[in-house]
Write an enzyme that holds these catalytic residues in place. Structure first.
Site, PDB file in Angstrom:
ATOM      1  N   PRO A   2      48.674  44.029  44.764  1.00 17.90           N
ATOM      2  CA  PRO A   2      48.076  42.860  44.136  1.00 17.90           C
ATOM      3  C   PRO A   2      47.061  43.192  43.078  1.00 17.90           C
ATOM      4  CG  PRO A   2      47.180  43.235  46.327  1.00 17.90           C
ATOM      5  CD  PRO A   2      47.837  44.469  45.885  1.00 17.90           C
ATOM      6  N   GLU A   3      47.264  42.643  41.912  1.00 24.41           N
ATOM      7  CA  GLU A   3      46.218  42.634  40.892  1.00 24.41           C
ATOM      8  C   GLU A   3      45.648  41.221  40.880  1.00 24.41           C
ATOM      9  OE1 GLU A   3      47.343  44.625  37.226  1.00 24.41           O
ATOM     10  OE2 GLU A   3      48.985  45.606  38.253  1.00 24.41           O
ATOM     11  N   HIS A  93      52.619  46.860  61.301  1.00 19.30           N
ATOM     12  CA  HIS A  93      51.635  46.720  60.222  1.00 19.30           C
ATOM     13  C   HIS A  93      50.979  45.346  60.157  1.00 19.30           C
ATOM     14  CE1 HIS A  93      53.440  50.481  59.217  1.00 19.30           C
ATOM     15  NE2 HIS A  93      54.550  49.923  58.797  1.00 19.30           N
ATOM     16  N   ARG A 112      50.312  50.468  54.088  1.00 20.82           N
ATOM     17  CA  ARG A 112      49.614  51.694  53.683  1.00 20.82           C
ATOM     18  C   ARG A 112      48.154  51.724  54.116  1.00 20.82           C
ATOM     19  NH1 ARG A 112      51.322  53.007  47.570  1.00 20.82           N
ATOM     20  NH2 ARG A 112      50.268  54.951  48.053  1.00 20.82           N
ATOM     21  N   ARG A 154      33.033  56.764  24.083  1.00 22.10           N
ATOM     22  CA  ARG A 154      33.867  57.085  25.258  1.00 22.10           C
ATOM     23  C   ARG A 154      35.177  57.716  24.800  1.00 22.10           C
ATOM     24  NH1 ARG A 154      32.621  53.903  29.789  1.00 22.10           N
ATOM     25  NH2 ARG A 154      34.277  55.087  30.803  1.00 22.10           N
TER      26      ARG A 154
END
Length: 273
Positions: A2-3, A93, A112, A154
């Site tokens: 998920p973003e 899970h 995970r 940067r």
DNA sequence: CTGTTAACCTGAGTGC
DNA sequence: TGCACTCAGGTTAACA
């Protein structure tokens, strides 16, 4: 997994089911997530009503009666689903269940285990995982001028700069790659070499990509699903993510990929400079 | 301070 | 079939 658009999709799906409801029970089957779930979390949350469900970056924040907050993160593979009374038996899970008033069940599945379930105590002034986050992408403070000023000197890749949560939250590997494509910027360009106008384009691209993805219910590549198990559809609109070797949808040049900071980074060598 | 790398963990896919 | 290997939506900690 998920973003920001996926987390926001889940938040909107959960909102009507969670807010105002009391937590009647908490079951933790495996506390070993990114950080261990505190042993007596149940003692802090059971009996409390959920007052609000907010999002900060990729974190979901559950505000509880009494002032504590629960901070949820889905990591790479986390899923949150809400089931009506009579949830299916827990499978592999399924690490955490919150049982709510009316028999509802909020269930966290995370193969995970990079996700997190943490308590942000009412008395704590801030939280280490939240305090240093950069602006929300839709915050008025997230502007081209801001990115330009922050990137001077940067040398890191502009993609890594954009994915850094202290620069701006919510842009993970998919949406960073897609926003850079739409802005015409190569992911490997040094952040400090990008011009002010280009950063203005990048902010517009981030807005466009994220809002389109939210509208589509997120991106389902393998297993992302919303609060009721539904897939997202933004994967149909991807230009570079996961398209190495396929033709650019704008100019037909084959999409290339290189690794930037351990992440595959697709780009069009013609559209992006 | 900046930048890069390894680490956390499981499952899916690929090639031999 | 099986094994070895690579890769995956995130983030921190430990380095140079």
């Amino acid at each position: 997994m998920p973003e920001l658009p996926e987390v926001e999709t889940i938040r909107r799906g959960l909102l009507p089911h969670l807010v105002g409801r009391r937590i009647e029970a908490l079951t933790v089957r495996n506390p070993q997530l990114r950080w261990p779930i505190e042993p007596d979390l149940a003692g802090h949350v059971v009996g409390r009503r959920i007052l609000a469900l907010d999002r900060r970056g990729k974190y979901l924040l559950l505000a509880l009666e009494g002032g504590d907050r629960l901070l949820l993160h889905l990591g790479m593979s986390g899923r949150l689903r809400v089931f009506p009374a009579g949830a299916p038996a827990p499978g592999p899970h399924d690490h955490v269940d919150w049982r709510l008033e009316g028999g509802l069940c909020l269930r966290l599945n995370d193969p995970r285990r990079f996700g997190a379930v943490l308590r942000w105590a009412a008395a704590a002034p801030g939280h280490a995982l939240i305090d240093h986050l950069g602006p929300e992408p839709f915050d008025p403070a997230f502007t081209g001028d801001y990115l330009y000023a922050r990137s001077r000197g940067r040398r890191c890749a502009v993609k890594a700069f954009l994915m850094d949560g202290e620069t701006v939250v919510g842009c993970g590997n998919i949406y960073a790659a897609e926003a850079l494509f739409r802005a015409g910027l190569r992911p490997g360009r040094a952040a400090g070499s990008v011009s002010r106008p280009a950063y203005h384009r990048l902010v517009e691209s981030v807005h466009a990509v994220l809002s389109a993805a939210i509208t589509q219910g997120g991106t389902t590549l393998r297993d992302f699903a919303g609060a009721h198990g539904e897939a997202g559809y933004f994967q149909q609109d991807l230009y570079v993510y996961g398209r190495e070797g396929q033709r650019c949808r704008v100019c037909a040049t084959p999409i290339r990929s290189r690794r930037i900071g351990q992440r595959a980074s697709g780009y069009c060598p013609r559209c992006q400079r």
